[in-house]
Design an enzyme around this catalytic site. Structure first.
Site, PDB file in Angstrom:
ATOM      1  N   ASP A 200     -70.375  35.186 -18.246  1.00 53.20           N
ATOM      2  CA  ASP A 200     -69.272  34.619 -17.144  1.00 53.20           C
ATOM      3  C   ASP A 200     -70.136  34.284 -15.950  1.00 53.20           C
ATOM      4  O   ASP A 200     -71.000  35.076 -15.628  1.00 53.20           O
ATOM      5  CB  ASP A 200     -68.359  35.577 -16.758  1.00 53.20           C
ATOM      6  N   SER A 201     -69.497  33.593 -15.183  1.00 47.81           N
ATOM      7  CA  SER A 201     -70.311  32.990 -13.977  1.00 47.81           C
ATOM      8  C   SER A 201     -69.766  34.025 -12.923  1.00 47.81           C
ATOM      9  O   SER A 201     -70.394  33.729 -11.842  1.00 47.81           O
ATOM     10  CB  SER A 201     -69.861  31.328 -13.498  1.00 47.81           C
TER      11      SER A 201
ATOM     12  N   CYS B 274     -56.383  26.386 -21.987  1.00 41.84           N
ATOM     13  CA  CYS B 274     -55.115  26.607 -21.225  1.00 41.84           C
ATOM     14  C   CYS B 274     -54.796  25.567 -20.403  1.00 41.84           C
ATOM     15  O   CYS B 274     -53.922  25.955 -19.623  1.00 41.84           O
ATOM     16  CB  CYS B 274     -55.316  28.001 -20.565  1.00 41.84           C
TER      17      CYS B 274
HETATM   18  N1  SAH Z   1     -61.509  35.063 -22.032  1.00 42.28           N
HETATM   19  C1  SAH Z   1     -60.905  35.668 -20.906  1.00 42.28           C
HETATM   20  C2  SAH Z   1     -60.222  34.980 -20.098  1.00 42.28           C
HETATM   21  C3  SAH Z   1     -61.133  33.818 -19.308  1.00 42.28           C
HETATM   22  S1  SAH Z   1     -60.492  33.144 -17.820  1.00 42.28           S
HETATM   23  C4  SAH Z   1     -59.605  36.757 -21.318  1.00 42.28           C
HETATM   24  O1  SAH Z   1     -59.387  36.559 -22.436  1.00 42.28           O
HETATM   25  O2  SAH Z   1     -59.461  37.542 -20.618  1.00 42.28           O
HETATM   26  C5  SAH Z   1     -61.949  32.161 -17.502  1.00 42.28           C
HETATM   27  C6  SAH Z   1     -63.233  32.904 -17.110  1.00 42.28           C
HETATM   28  O3  SAH Z   1     -64.273  31.860 -16.869  1.00 42.28           O
HETATM   29  C7  SAH Z   1     -63.194  33.539 -15.560  1.00 42.28           C
HETATM   30  O4  SAH Z   1     -63.493  34.731 -15.720  1.00 42.28           O
HETATM   31  C8  SAH Z   1     -64.143  32.803 -14.789  1.00 42.28           C
HETATM   32  O5  SAH Z   1     -64.900  33.446 -13.879  1.00 42.28           O
HETATM   33  C9  SAH Z   1     -65.042  32.164 -15.965  1.00 42.28           C
HETATM   34  N2  SAH Z   1     -65.885  30.675 -15.498  1.00 42.28           N
HETATM   35  C10 SAH Z   1     -65.228  29.612 -14.774  1.00 42.28           C
HETATM   36  N3  SAH Z   1     -66.159  28.923 -14.627  1.00 42.28           N
HETATM   37  C11 SAH Z   1     -67.324  28.939 -15.539  1.00 42.28           C
HETATM   38  C12 SAH Z   1     -68.506  28.577 -15.744  1.00 42.28           C
HETATM   39  N4  SAH Z   1     -68.768  27.268 -15.472  1.00 42.28           N
HETATM   40  N5  SAH Z   1     -69.302  29.038 -16.562  1.00 42.28           N
HETATM   41  C13 SAH Z   1     -69.022  30.367 -17.019  1.00 42.28           C
HETATM   42  N6  SAH Z   1     -67.820  31.155 -16.584  1.00 42.28           N
HETATM   43  C14 SAH Z   1     -66.935  30.425 -15.867  1.00 42.28           C
END
Ligand code: SAH
Length: 403
Positions: free
Chosen positions: A258-259, A346
């Site tokens: 995650d970022s 989503c």
């Molecule tokens: N899969 C998770 C929800 C993901 S929400 C669940 O089921 O609970 C999206 C996530 O993507 C967030 O935590 C956000 O910090 C991360 N994110 C957003 N842009 C990103 C990127 N370019 N690279 C990695 N992570 C990213």
């Protein structure tokens, strides 16, 4: 002392005008087709009074229904019931009780789930998520805000929660001219709530986590992918590790990427809660990671892509589709033979058809032979109503590499 009988009086014409909306034939037709929204452009005569419950007629004086009236919103009216319904605390209690009873089967599997999914549960612009003994609510329209007292009482009577938190720090409320406070509406609500989902425990963050504290809408997909996971696994966009924790039960080793540093800090805590020692956490941009892994010809047996909404508005769809294609193409190339990819979007504005088309294009460019095993949607506690497209936003696909 003699008692004075109270005689119900007919509403005075002035107050009737305050709570009467007249809508165009197009507005009435939309309502008849099963959609509860009537746009400002279909208002022939707006109610003279403030936001709240109003009666809706068509141009010929025929009743259309009772509705929530939002003076500042593009969605002027949200239909609730028949025109002669009395929208009071008892009405809200009945509606909410029906939504709650529909979720009874979910409780054995999970202690956190959506109790009220707005329009889909006949409670337009109301979101209520249950986290164990606590509720997190969002009153997302001015008309609904006017019913706050009745709704809080109805939730209290129906669910008897230890506390109710309002997560009102959302754009939808600002567009309705409403405040954005995160505040307790009843009882007390802790900063972190331990929840269990299909045998996996994690800490939800109702006060400052994303959405109402967790992404409940993917719960069933997490369980499904967890059942199928194996080998070397990768969870991109992991947030607090939700998919990674499920993958870790069957996969040999999981990379949770995650970022967001704070999200990964919580993911580490969640892994500890589950005694999961086979997860590596990586704070990195998923696009950069996937590109590098692709160039290095890495292979994974199980991959999850659950990114944030790339298209927050319709105009952003073409760029979003390019982003989705890029990560999906990379992930497809990274699959080991017979490897599985669960991929999701989503973005409401990216339809299921466009999402599947995008996957077809990515598959064509990947040079792999890929089978579409399942087309998935959101969990059953987030019902997607066929006549109300806005109630659905998650598209998911389970893909298997056959070569
Ligand atoms: N899969 C998770 C929800 C993901 S929400 C669940 O089921 O609970 C999206 C996530 O993507 C967030 O935590 C956000 O910090 C991360 N994110 C957003 N842009 C990103 C990127 N370019 N690279 C990695 N992570 C990213």
């Amino acid at each position: 002392m003699p008692t004075v009988p109270t005689v119900p009086t007919a509403p005075a014409p002035a107050s009737a005008l305050a709570t009467l909306a007249v809508v165009s034939a197009r507005g009435a037709q939309r309502a008849a087709g099963g959609h509860p929204w009537i746009f400002r452009s279909d208002l022939v005569r707006a109610p003279a009074g403030p936001a709240g419950v109003v009666v809706v007629h068509d141009g010929r004086g025929r009743p259309v229904g009772s509705a929530l009236w939002s003076p500042r919103s593009e969605i002027a009216l949200r239909l609730l019931d028949r025109a002669d319904a009395c929208i009071d605390r008892t009405w809200w209690t009945d509606r909410i009780a029906r939504a709650v009873s529909r979720r009874a089967g979910i409780a054995p599997e999970a202690t956190a789930f959506r109790l009220v999914h707005g329009e889909a549960d006949g409670c337009p612009s109301l979101v209520c998520d249950r986290y164990g003994d606590w509720l997190v609510v969002q009153l997302l329209s001015a008309g609904l805000e006017a019913c706050r007292t009745d709704i809080v009482r109805a939730l209290t009577d129906t669910v008897r929660p230890a506390g109710i938190l309002a997560r009102h720090d959302v754009g939808a409320r600002r567009r309705e001219g409403l405040g954005s406070d995160v505040e307790v509406l009843a009882g007390e609500v802790p900063r972190a709530i331990r929840v269990v989902e299909h045998g996996v425990a994690y800490l939800a963050a109702p006060w400052d986590g994303q959405k109402t504290g967790a992404f409940l809408d993917q719960r069933e997909n997490r369980a499904l992918v967890g059942e199928l996971a194996r080998g070397r696994a990768l969870d991109c966009f992991s947030y607090h590790g939700s998919f990674a924790l499920h993958l870790a039960r069957r996969a040999a080793r999981v990379t949770a990427l995650d970022s967001s540093g704070p999200a990964l800090t919580r993911a580490r805590a969640n892994a500890a809660l589950n005694d999961a020692t086979n997860i590596d956490f990586l704070e990195e941009d998923a696009f950069a990671f996937l590109k590098r892994a692709d160039h290095a010809r890495e292979r994974y047996d199980t991959i999850v892509l659950d990114p944030p909404a790339f298209a927050k508005a319709r105009a952003a769809v073409p760029a979003a589709l390019r982003g989705y294609k890029e990560i999906n193409l990379r992930a497809m190339r990274l699959l080991a033979p017979l490897g599985l990819l669960y991929t999701a979007s989503c973005s409401f504005h990216v339809s299921r058809a466009r999402f599947l088309d995008m996957l077809g294009e990515a598959a064509a460019d990947s040079g792999r032979r890929l089978a579409l095993r399942r087309v998935l949607g959101q969990a059953a506690d987030h019902p997607e109503i066929l006549t109300i497209p806005e109630t659905g936003y998650i598209k998911g696909a389970l893909i298997e590499a056959l070569d």
